[in-house]
Write a protein that holds these residues in place. Structure first.
Motif, PDB file in Angstrom:
ATOM      1  N   THR A 140     -39.070 -16.104 -19.738  1.00 63.68           N
ATOM      2  CA  THR A 140     -38.663 -14.499 -19.878  1.00 63.68           C
ATOM      3  C   THR A 140     -39.657 -14.133 -20.982  1.00 63.68           C
ATOM      4  N   ARG A 141     -40.340 -13.005 -20.544  1.00 60.65           N
ATOM      5  CA  ARG A 141     -41.300 -12.330 -21.654  1.00 60.65           C
ATOM      6  C   ARG A 141     -40.767 -10.746 -21.254  1.00 60.65           C
ATOM      7  N   PRO A 142     -41.250  -9.893 -22.506  1.00 62.90           N
ATOM      8  CA  PRO A 142     -40.750  -8.402 -22.189  1.00 62.90           C
ATOM      9  C   PRO A 142     -41.438  -7.993 -20.909  1.00 62.90           C
ATOM     10  N   ALA A 143     -42.770  -8.150 -20.544  1.00 62.44           N
ATOM     11  CA  ALA A 143     -43.192  -7.787 -19.127  1.00 62.44           C
ATOM     12  C   ALA A 143     -42.494  -8.095 -18.193  1.00 62.44           C
ATOM     13  N   CYS A 144     -42.107  -9.491 -18.102  1.00 65.87           N
ATOM     14  CA  CYS A 144     -40.942  -9.898 -16.893  1.00 65.87           C
ATOM     15  C   CYS A 144     -39.961  -8.904 -16.831  1.00 65.87           C
ATOM     16  N   SER A 145     -39.165  -8.695 -18.084  1.00 63.84           N
ATOM     17  CA  SER A 145     -37.891  -7.910 -18.288  1.00 63.84           C
ATOM     18  C   SER A 145     -37.957  -6.483 -17.481  1.00 63.84           C
ATOM     19  N   GLU A 146     -39.361  -5.949 -17.923  1.00 71.54           N
ATOM     20  CA  GLU A 146     -39.645  -4.435 -17.447  1.00 71.54           C
ATOM     21  C   GLU A 146     -39.725  -4.441 -16.105  1.00 71.54           C
ATOM     22  N   ALA A 147     -40.173  -5.708 -15.454  1.00 68.77           N
ATOM     23  CA  ALA A 147     -40.550  -5.622 -13.882  1.00 68.77           C
ATOM     24  C   ALA A 147     -39.343  -5.917 -13.188  1.00 68.77           C
ATOM     25  N   PHE A 148     -38.503  -6.538 -13.834  1.00 68.60           N
ATOM     26  CA  PHE A 148     -37.231  -7.288 -13.360  1.00 68.60           C
ATOM     27  C   PHE A 148     -36.312  -6.019 -13.095  1.00 68.60           C
ATOM     28  N   TYR A 149     -36.133  -5.110 -14.178  1.00 67.61           N
ATOM     29  CA  TYR A 149     -35.313  -4.186 -13.958  1.00 67.61           C
ATOM     30  C   TYR A 149     -35.974  -2.728 -13.430  1.00 67.61           C
ATOM     31  N   ILE A 154     -49.335 -11.756   1.260  1.00 65.07           N
ATOM     32  CA  ILE A 154     -50.877 -12.140   0.658  1.00 65.07           C
ATOM     33  C   ILE A 154     -50.735 -11.928  -0.746  1.00 65.07           C
ATOM     34  N   LEU A 155     -49.991 -10.798  -1.291  1.00 66.89           N
ATOM     35  CA  LEU A 155     -50.172 -10.590  -2.641  1.00 66.89           C
ATOM     36  C   LEU A 155     -49.169 -11.929  -3.312  1.00 66.89           C
ATOM     37  N   ILE A 156     -47.888 -12.081  -2.744  1.00 69.81           N
ATOM     38  CA  ILE A 156     -47.261 -13.150  -3.259  1.00 69.81           C
ATOM     39  C   ILE A 156     -47.839 -14.539  -3.542  1.00 69.81           C
ATOM     40  N   CYS A 157     -48.601 -14.894  -2.218  1.00 70.32           N
ATOM     41  CA  CYS A 157     -49.393 -15.986  -2.294  1.00 70.32           C
ATOM     42  C   CYS A 157     -50.266 -15.980  -3.530  1.00 70.32           C
ATOM     43  N   ASP A 158     -51.081 -14.872  -3.511  1.00 73.39           N
ATOM     44  CA  ASP A 158     -52.404 -14.526  -4.493  1.00 73.39           C
ATOM     45  C   ASP A 158     -51.639 -14.966  -5.798  1.00 73.39           C
ATOM     46  N   LYS A 159     -50.257 -14.311  -6.277  1.00 73.26           N
ATOM     47  CA  LYS A 159     -49.812 -14.422  -7.509  1.00 73.26           C
ATOM     48  C   LYS A 159     -49.350 -15.782  -7.884  1.00 73.26           C
ATOM     49  N   PHE A 160     -48.847 -16.504  -6.889  1.00 74.42           N
ATOM     50  CA  PHE A 160     -48.194 -17.862  -7.130  1.00 74.42           C
ATOM     51  C   PHE A 160     -49.375 -18.969  -6.945  1.00 74.42           C
ATOM     52  N   TYR A 161     -50.318 -18.529  -6.101  1.00 73.81           N
ATOM     53  CA  TYR A 161     -51.387 -20.063  -6.011  1.00 73.81           C
ATOM     54  C   TYR A 161     -52.785 -19.895  -6.472  1.00 73.81           C
ATOM     55  N   ASN A 162     -52.999 -18.734  -7.034  1.00 76.39           N
ATOM     56  CA  ASN A 162     -54.451 -18.357  -7.352  1.00 76.39           C
ATOM     57  C   ASN A 162     -54.473 -18.101  -8.758  1.00 76.39           C
ATOM     58  N   HIS A 163     -53.413 -17.949  -9.574  1.00 81.25           N
ATOM     59  CA  HIS A 163     -53.658 -17.871 -10.801  1.00 81.25           C
ATOM     60  C   HIS A 163     -53.028 -19.126 -11.691  1.00 81.25           C
ATOM     61  N   ILE A 208     -40.489 -10.591  -8.121  1.00 84.34           N
ATOM     62  CA  ILE A 208     -40.295 -12.045  -7.730  1.00 84.34           C
ATOM     63  C   ILE A 208     -41.022 -12.946  -9.064  1.00 84.34           C
ATOM     64  N   VAL A 209     -42.083 -12.609  -9.657  1.00 81.75           N
ATOM     65  CA  VAL A 209     -42.653 -13.516 -10.657  1.00 81.75           C
ATOM     66  C   VAL A 209     -41.622 -13.276 -11.823  1.00 81.75           C
ATOM     67  N   ALA A 210     -41.019 -12.139 -12.096  1.00 83.53           N
ATOM     68  CA  ALA A 210     -39.963 -12.433 -13.196  1.00 83.53           C
ATOM     69  C   ALA A 210     -38.516 -12.980 -13.006  1.00 83.53           C
ATOM     70  N   CYS A 211     -38.313 -13.211 -11.547  1.00 82.31           N
ATOM     71  CA  CYS A 211     -37.303 -13.910 -11.058  1.00 82.31           C
ATOM     72  C   CYS A 211     -37.580 -15.679 -11.667  1.00 82.31           C
ATOM     73  N   LYS A 212     -38.874 -15.720 -10.828  1.00 81.54           N
ATOM     74  CA  LYS A 212     -39.465 -17.358 -11.229  1.00 81.54           C
ATOM     75  C   LYS A 212     -39.427 -17.434 -12.766  1.00 81.54           C
ATOM     76  N   ALA A 213     -39.776 -16.853 -13.346  1.00 84.09           N
ATOM     77  CA  ALA A 213     -39.896 -16.797 -14.970  1.00 84.09           C
ATOM     78  C   ALA A 213     -38.338 -16.964 -15.500  1.00 84.09           C
ATOM     79  N   ARG A 214     -37.378 -16.314 -15.140  1.00 85.71           N
ATOM     80  CA  ARG A 214     -36.186 -16.328 -15.478  1.00 85.71           C
ATOM     81  C   ARG A 214     -35.731 -17.727 -15.285  1.00 85.71           C
ATOM     82  N   MET A 215     -35.773 -18.130 -14.034  1.00 84.75           N
ATOM     83  CA  MET A 215     -35.398 -19.580 -13.566  1.00 84.75           C
ATOM     84  C   MET A 215     -35.950 -20.595 -14.301  1.00 84.75           C
TER      85      MET A 215
END
Length: 172
Positions: free
Chosen positions: A97-106, A163-172, A86-93
């Motif tokens: 895009t970073r290498p770590a996002c691409s790895e997570a994406f695929y 919970i983890l989605i909320c944590d990733k998007f709103y607490n970092h 999900i984070v990788a999708c948002k980064a692509r949007m």
């Protein structure tokens, strides 16, 4: 004003819940034990003092390694791979895009499926106005359920995903 107190029965019931779900939040303890916020905090503190719970993220505790069910680590890795996707999708949007996002994406889906799923996820959850305010976590989970990506997940694992989605998007 009365001071909340924790009964041994509450701690025992909370221990059973935590051992079943393999994680805890104040909200989870409140709902299952029908406790107020302060009492739920005290229960979590008791379980943490016992060594059963360790803090993982803000307001999220996982069971200590000694208490892990053998399947939990696999389930947690799967849930975290969904969050990374999900984070990788948002980064692509956002074209970040970073290498770590691409790895997570695929790692979540084959390339053709991942590209299509990402496009649909961004359209449905990040670009369209929503009735539920600024929190896309409910829409993301609903979207993933509708596309069969949560079929094997228990209700408590789906709650942990939210919970983890909320944590990733709103607490970092």
């Amino acid at each position: 004003m009365t001071t909340p107190f924790v009964t041994q029965e509450n701690v025992i019931r909370a221990r059973e819940i935590v051992l079943q779900t393999q994680w805890a939040t104040i909200s989870l303890i409140q709902r299952h034990l029908r406790l107020g916020y302060q009492s739920a905090i005290q229960v979590v503190q008791c379980l943490q003092a016992e060594g059963l719970l360790i803090p993982k993220y803000r307001q999220l505790w996982l069971v200590a390694d000694a208490y892990h069910q053998h399947t939990f680590q696999h389930r947690l890795e799967f849930i975290e791979s969904i969050v990374a996707f999900i984070v990788a999708c948002k980064a692509r949007m956002l074209q970040l895009t970073r290498p770590a996002c691409s790895e997570a994406f695929y790692s979540f889906a084959p390339e053709t499926d991942a590209n299509s799923l990402c496009r649909k996820l961004c359209e449905k959850c990040f670009q369209q106005p929503r009735d539920f305010g600024d929190d896309p976590s409910a829409a993301i989970v609903k979207f993933l359920k509708n596309h069969g990506h949560c079929d094997e997940m228990s209700p408590s694992d789906i709650e942990l995903l939210e919970i983890l989605i909320c944590d990733k998007f709103y607490n970092h």
